[in-house]
Design a protein around this motif. Sequence first.
Motif, PDB file in Angstrom:
ATOM      1  N   PHE A  76      -8.328  -5.901   1.643  1.00  0.00           N
ATOM      2  CA  PHE A  76      -8.936  -5.201   0.515  1.00  0.00           C
ATOM      3  C   PHE A  76      -8.841  -3.693   0.739  1.00  0.00           C
ATOM      4  N   GLY A  77      -8.612  -2.966  -0.333  1.00  0.00           N
ATOM      5  CA  GLY A  77      -8.525  -1.519  -0.238  1.00  0.00           C
ATOM      6  C   GLY A  77      -9.078  -0.856  -1.485  1.00  0.00           C
ATOM      7  N   THR A  78      -9.360   0.437  -1.345  1.00  0.00           N
ATOM      8  CA  THR A  78      -9.854   1.241  -2.463  1.00  0.00           C
ATOM      9  C   THR A  78      -8.911   2.419  -2.662  1.00  0.00           C
ATOM     10  N   ILE A  79      -8.405   2.575  -3.882  1.00  0.00           N
ATOM     11  CA  ILE A  79      -7.562   3.716  -4.231  1.00  0.00           C
ATOM     12  C   ILE A  79      -8.445   4.835  -4.767  1.00  0.00           C
ATOM     13  N   LEU A  80      -8.207   6.059  -4.292  1.00  0.00           N
ATOM     14  CA  LEU A  80      -8.887   7.240  -4.801  1.00  0.00           C
ATOM     15  C   LEU A  80      -7.846   8.138  -5.458  1.00  0.00           C
ATOM     16  N   ALA A  81      -8.176   8.707  -6.595  1.00  0.00           N
ATOM     17  CA  ALA A  81      -7.243   9.612  -7.275  1.00  0.00           C
ATOM     18  C   ALA A  81      -8.023  10.732  -7.946  1.00  0.00           C
ATOM     19  N   ARG A  82      -7.554  11.968  -7.722  1.00  0.00           N
ATOM     20  CA  ARG A  82      -8.183  13.137  -8.345  1.00  0.00           C
ATOM     21  C   ARG A  82      -7.305  13.607  -9.510  1.00  0.00           C
ATOM     22  N   PRO A  83      -7.835  13.552 -10.749  1.00  0.00           N
ATOM     23  CA  PRO A  83      -7.030  13.988 -11.904  1.00  0.00           C
ATOM     24  C   PRO A  83      -6.711  15.471 -11.820  1.00  0.00           C
ATOM     25  N   ARG A  84      -5.625  15.832 -12.438  1.00  0.00           N
ATOM     26  CA  ARG A  84      -5.235  17.237 -12.480  1.00  0.00           C
ATOM     27  C   ARG A  84      -6.145  18.017 -13.442  1.00  0.00           C
ATOM     28  N   GLY A  85      -6.395  19.275 -13.102  1.00  0.00           N
ATOM     29  CA  GLY A  85      -7.131  20.153 -13.998  1.00  0.00           C
ATOM     30  C   GLY A  85      -8.604  19.811 -14.157  1.00  0.00           C
ATOM     31  N   GLY A  86      -9.166  19.045 -13.228  1.00  0.00           N
ATOM     32  CA  GLY A  86     -10.593  18.735 -13.294  1.00  0.00           C
ATOM     33  C   GLY A  86     -10.995  17.868 -14.481  1.00  0.00           C
ATOM     34  N   GLN A  87     -10.055  17.062 -14.994  1.00  0.00           N
ATOM     35  CA  GLN A  87     -10.360  16.210 -16.142  1.00  0.00           C
ATOM     36  C   GLN A  87     -11.286  15.066 -15.734  1.00  0.00           C
ATOM     37  N   ASP A  88     -11.924  14.449 -16.748  1.00  0.00           N
ATOM     38  CA  ASP A  88     -12.828  13.330 -16.525  1.00  0.00           C
ATOM     39  C   ASP A  88     -12.048  12.158 -15.935  1.00  0.00           C
ATOM     40  N   PRO A  89     -12.385  11.715 -14.725  1.00  0.00           N
ATOM     41  CA  PRO A  89     -11.616  10.636 -14.093  1.00  0.00           C
ATOM     42  C   PRO A  89     -11.584   9.345 -14.909  1.00  0.00           C
ATOM     43  N   LEU A  90     -12.664   9.040 -15.622  1.00  0.00           N
ATOM     44  CA  LEU A  90     -12.739   7.777 -16.352  1.00  0.00           C
ATOM     45  C   LEU A  90     -11.713   7.702 -17.479  1.00  0.00           C
ATOM     46  N   LEU A  91     -11.166   8.842 -17.886  1.00  0.00           N
ATOM     47  CA  LEU A  91     -10.144   8.842 -18.928  1.00  0.00           C
ATOM     48  C   LEU A  91      -8.845   8.198 -18.445  1.00  0.00           C
ATOM     49  N   PHE A  92      -8.704   8.014 -17.131  1.00  0.00           N
ATOM     50  CA  PHE A  92      -7.446   7.529 -16.564  1.00  0.00           C
ATOM     51  C   PHE A  92      -7.576   6.118 -15.980  1.00  0.00           C
ATOM     52  N   SER A  93      -8.595   5.387 -16.415  1.00  0.00           N
ATOM     53  CA  SER A  93      -8.788   4.019 -15.914  1.00  0.00           C
ATOM     54  C   SER A  93      -7.605   3.132 -16.254  1.00  0.00           C
ATOM     55  N   TYR A 103       0.832  -1.214   0.000  1.00  0.00           N
ATOM     56  CA  TYR A 103       0.000   0.000   0.000  1.00  0.00           C
ATOM     57  C   TYR A 103       0.866   1.264   0.000  1.00  0.00           C
ATOM     58  N   ARG A 104       1.937   1.255   0.752  1.00  0.00           N
ATOM     59  CA  ARG A 104       2.809   2.433   0.789  1.00  0.00           C
ATOM     60  C   ARG A 104       3.449   2.683  -0.571  1.00  0.00           C
ATOM     61  N   LYS A 105       3.885   1.616  -1.218  1.00  0.00           N
ATOM     62  CA  LYS A 105       4.525   1.767  -2.530  1.00  0.00           C
ATOM     63  C   LYS A 105       3.535   2.229  -3.585  1.00  0.00           C
ATOM     64  N   VAL A 106       2.343   1.607  -3.597  1.00  0.00           N
ATOM     65  CA  VAL A 106       1.382   1.960  -4.647  1.00  0.00           C
ATOM     66  C   VAL A 106       0.845   3.371  -4.438  1.00  0.00           C
ATOM     67  N   LEU A 107       0.667   3.787  -3.180  1.00  0.00           N
ATOM     68  CA  LEU A 107       0.190   5.143  -2.918  1.00  0.00           C
ATOM     69  C   LEU A 107       1.229   6.169  -3.373  1.00  0.00           C
ATOM     70  N   LYS A 108       2.492   5.896  -3.103  1.00  0.00           N
ATOM     71  CA  LYS A 108       3.552   6.802  -3.536  1.00  0.00           C
ATOM     72  C   LYS A 108       3.625   6.869  -5.060  1.00  0.00           C
ATOM     73  N   THR A 109       3.438   5.715  -5.710  1.00  0.00           N
ATOM     74  CA  THR A 109       3.491   5.673  -7.174  1.00  0.00           C
ATOM     75  C   THR A 109       2.378   6.509  -7.793  1.00  0.00           C
ATOM     76  N   VAL A 110       1.170   6.401  -7.266  1.00  0.00           N
ATOM     77  CA  VAL A 110       0.034   7.160  -7.806  1.00  0.00           C
ATOM     78  C   VAL A 110       0.182   8.643  -7.494  1.00  0.00           C
ATOM     79  N   GLU A 111       0.647   8.950  -6.283  1.00  0.00           N
ATOM     80  CA  GLU A 111       0.824  10.363  -5.899  1.00  0.00           C
ATOM     81  C   GLU A 111       1.860  11.055  -6.784  1.00  0.00           C
ATOM     82  N   GLU A 112       2.879  10.330  -7.203  1.00  0.00           N
ATOM     83  CA  GLU A 112       3.942  10.925  -8.014  1.00  0.00           C
ATOM     84  C   GLU A 112       3.610  10.955  -9.493  1.00  0.00           C
ATOM     85  N   SER A 113       2.480  10.373  -9.865  1.00  0.00           N
ATOM     86  CA  SER A 113       2.101  10.348 -11.269  1.00  0.00           C
ATOM     87  C   SER A 113       1.735  11.747 -11.767  1.00  0.00           C
ATOM     88  N   GLU A 114       2.060  12.020 -13.018  1.00  0.00           N
ATOM     89  CA  GLU A 114       1.725  13.311 -13.610  1.00  0.00           C
ATOM     90  C   GLU A 114       0.229  13.475 -13.846  1.00  0.00           C
TER      91      GLU A 114
END
Length: 834
Positions: A651-668, A488-499
Amino acid sequence: MLSSSHDLKVGLRSLAKERSFSVLAIFVLAIGISAVTTQLSVVNSVLYHAFEFPQADRLVDVRMVDPNNFTPTNFNSIMSTKDFVEVQEIATSFDELAAYISGSTVNIRYKGQPKRLTGAYVTHNYFKTLGVSPEIGDDFRPENDRVGAEKVVLLAHSLWKSDFDSNPNIIGESLRVNGNVATIVGVMPPRFNFPTREQIWIPLNSEFPVRERGDPGINFVDALGRLKGDVSIDQAQLEMTGIAQQFSQNFPDTNEQFTRGFVRPLIDYFTPGNLAGTILSMLAFCIGVLLIACVNVMNMQFARATLRARELAIRASLGASRYQLIRQMLTESFLLAAIGGAIGVSAAVWATTALDTHLHTNTRQIPSWMIIQIDPKTLGLVLGAVFISTIASGLIPAFFASRTDVSDTLKEGGRGNTSKAALVVTRSLVILQILVTCILLIGSLLQTQAIIRQQSLDYGYDTESVLVTRLGLMEGDYPETADRVDFYRKVLKTVEESEHFEYAAITNRFRMVFSGNGPIEIEGREYVQNTDRTNAQFERISPDFFNTLDVKLLEGRFFADFDSDQRDPVAIVTESFARTHFPDESAIGKRFRTTRANGTFAGPWRNIVGIVSEVRMHGPFNAEQEIPGFYVPFFNNAFGPAEDIPVAPQFGTILARPRGGQDPLLFSQQIQELVNKVDPNLPLYFTETPRIALDNFTAQSRVVANLFALFGIIAVILAAVGLYGVMSFSVNQRTPEFGLRMALGAGKPKILRMVINQAAWQLGAGLLLGIGAALAISQLGGQGLANAFFGISPRDPLTYTIVSVFLILTGLASTYAPAIRATKSDPMVALRTE
């Protein structure tokens, strides 16, 4: 035979001659019969004949429950794997007793492709208890269902076809299941996906070893049994109550409050009281529609029979007996009902098939084994309804018309006449139509408002602005909690560092809909009774959870990376939690802890470090009032004693907010790729926005609301048609009277008032009786009915007012055309006739 054939020919000619009447009568009968047939099929298929297992009436759901606040549809129960093993050894009421965990995530990898499936973990006698065997291969054996046994699985027929190319030599092949190598030993029959929509089955004890009570890792199961032939459900329940009381005494730390056995037909588990109530309510609505349709046809038959009085008088004068006249009119009624019935049944077959397809393919599917279809008994009931409709809509009008005096009728010069009895019957039937329509409209409007309210709940954040996805870390790949923490720590860091993403977080909440709740204690307060402890929602979250959802901090601070139970147990609470438990002071710095209902298994005292704006943590199922909630750091247990080391859920759920208010489903796809950088074998599932998930859980409610609305619209149309028909009939009968009144000086406004007044008192009587009946039903329904309407009172004044105004306007609109026609009566024609 000759006379019957002659009656049919005459009847067909008569109906063809009066096409408007015939089409309308067939239409209303077809609608009523179609609605009732379809809904009877749903009731029969879901509530009574959903199972096709051998001796399905002997299959039961077995539980130990808390008798406090117990109802058959709302209870607190327990059955740990340890409980089940001991119940299985003691109970004598069952030929077989099996345990299962259903709707579980199963991660597989076959020929290099990872995939998430819905599976069930079952004891080796599970299929034997149900009376089902694999179509290909073998059932589980006792040696498969043990700790350390080699892994084996059974596949659903649909999965075998879609993912294994219907390979007839699949038995013995291997695949990875939850990180371990497993062997395929069988394929189940087509359409067997029991208990719900399972695709794969795994022996229970090979995956979840039996642990001692009180062990934090103990698992809980459902149990199903097959009653012995000479044992009733009541006898089995009495035995289970004895066992539950024995466990309560012997194991007070875990089983103290569960002192009652609860044994019920297995089908009741899958069709709980609220579902059964909804289905039966819909059936009542459909019966109301059919009743209105039959009343409509009867009224039209009265009008038609009266207008044909001269024709019948001529036939009688030429020698036709009263029996022959009634038989002829009944033949015509039978033809109407037969044609309407045929069309109605055909429409019901189409509607039933369409409904079955929709309910099995929408986002919130019913179990695959629950097939909505018409059976012979349902068709028999429909044919009986057609026969009753025939008699009711033809016999009474025929009786009134055929008993008219021949000489009086011929003297009337074709005007026709109407007996007082016929007028009383027709007007009473109109009142009955309005009464039933009023009840149906009130019910459908309440239901529609409930669904709209459910759909428009405020969750405290923008449900369309974040992407959420679910994952499961199975023991084969992640055997220790430290392994899960590291992932969980690794995957959270990976998603947080994503552009791609501005914020990211992890929660235990399932699809942003379910988390959990339990009793709490506030420091410094006494708890004499178990009921003194109130429940609170809980959620485990990472530090950026509130930033990801854009939730406001009202007081205090958010979590930091250093927060943990090992350092200092802390919590953040919702605004309603603070207001409920600390109404006159700040909650910051105050402490609470979690417990069981009896005060045992206490967690650490948690220091409240923050208060956030209200976020709905559970829904959209309970009414508007949300249970207060609290949050704890993700790597801590929300309930129970504090752990010595960080812990992480499976079990866990990842939440991610896209930059610039883009449609979240575009990043599935991007979120899957980011997770696979940490674990290339881990499939994600339920990748969606919270709004999609919430809509998923209310999909069936929307279907129900749409059907209720449809029934209400049909009822209004039929009632309007009925009122229009009766008023037209009345105006036709009174045309000479109106002409005579106008010849004597009555103006058109007075004639208009006479017609409208006649309709008004029928409308008023029907409305008063309908509103009274609706209020009586709401009183009888009690709190259960109020809960079904999701916070809308069954006696909501606005709803009753809207329905009343709408029916009045509809009634006046239906009366307007006949009333205008009455004002155009020719006085000279009336005087010549007299």
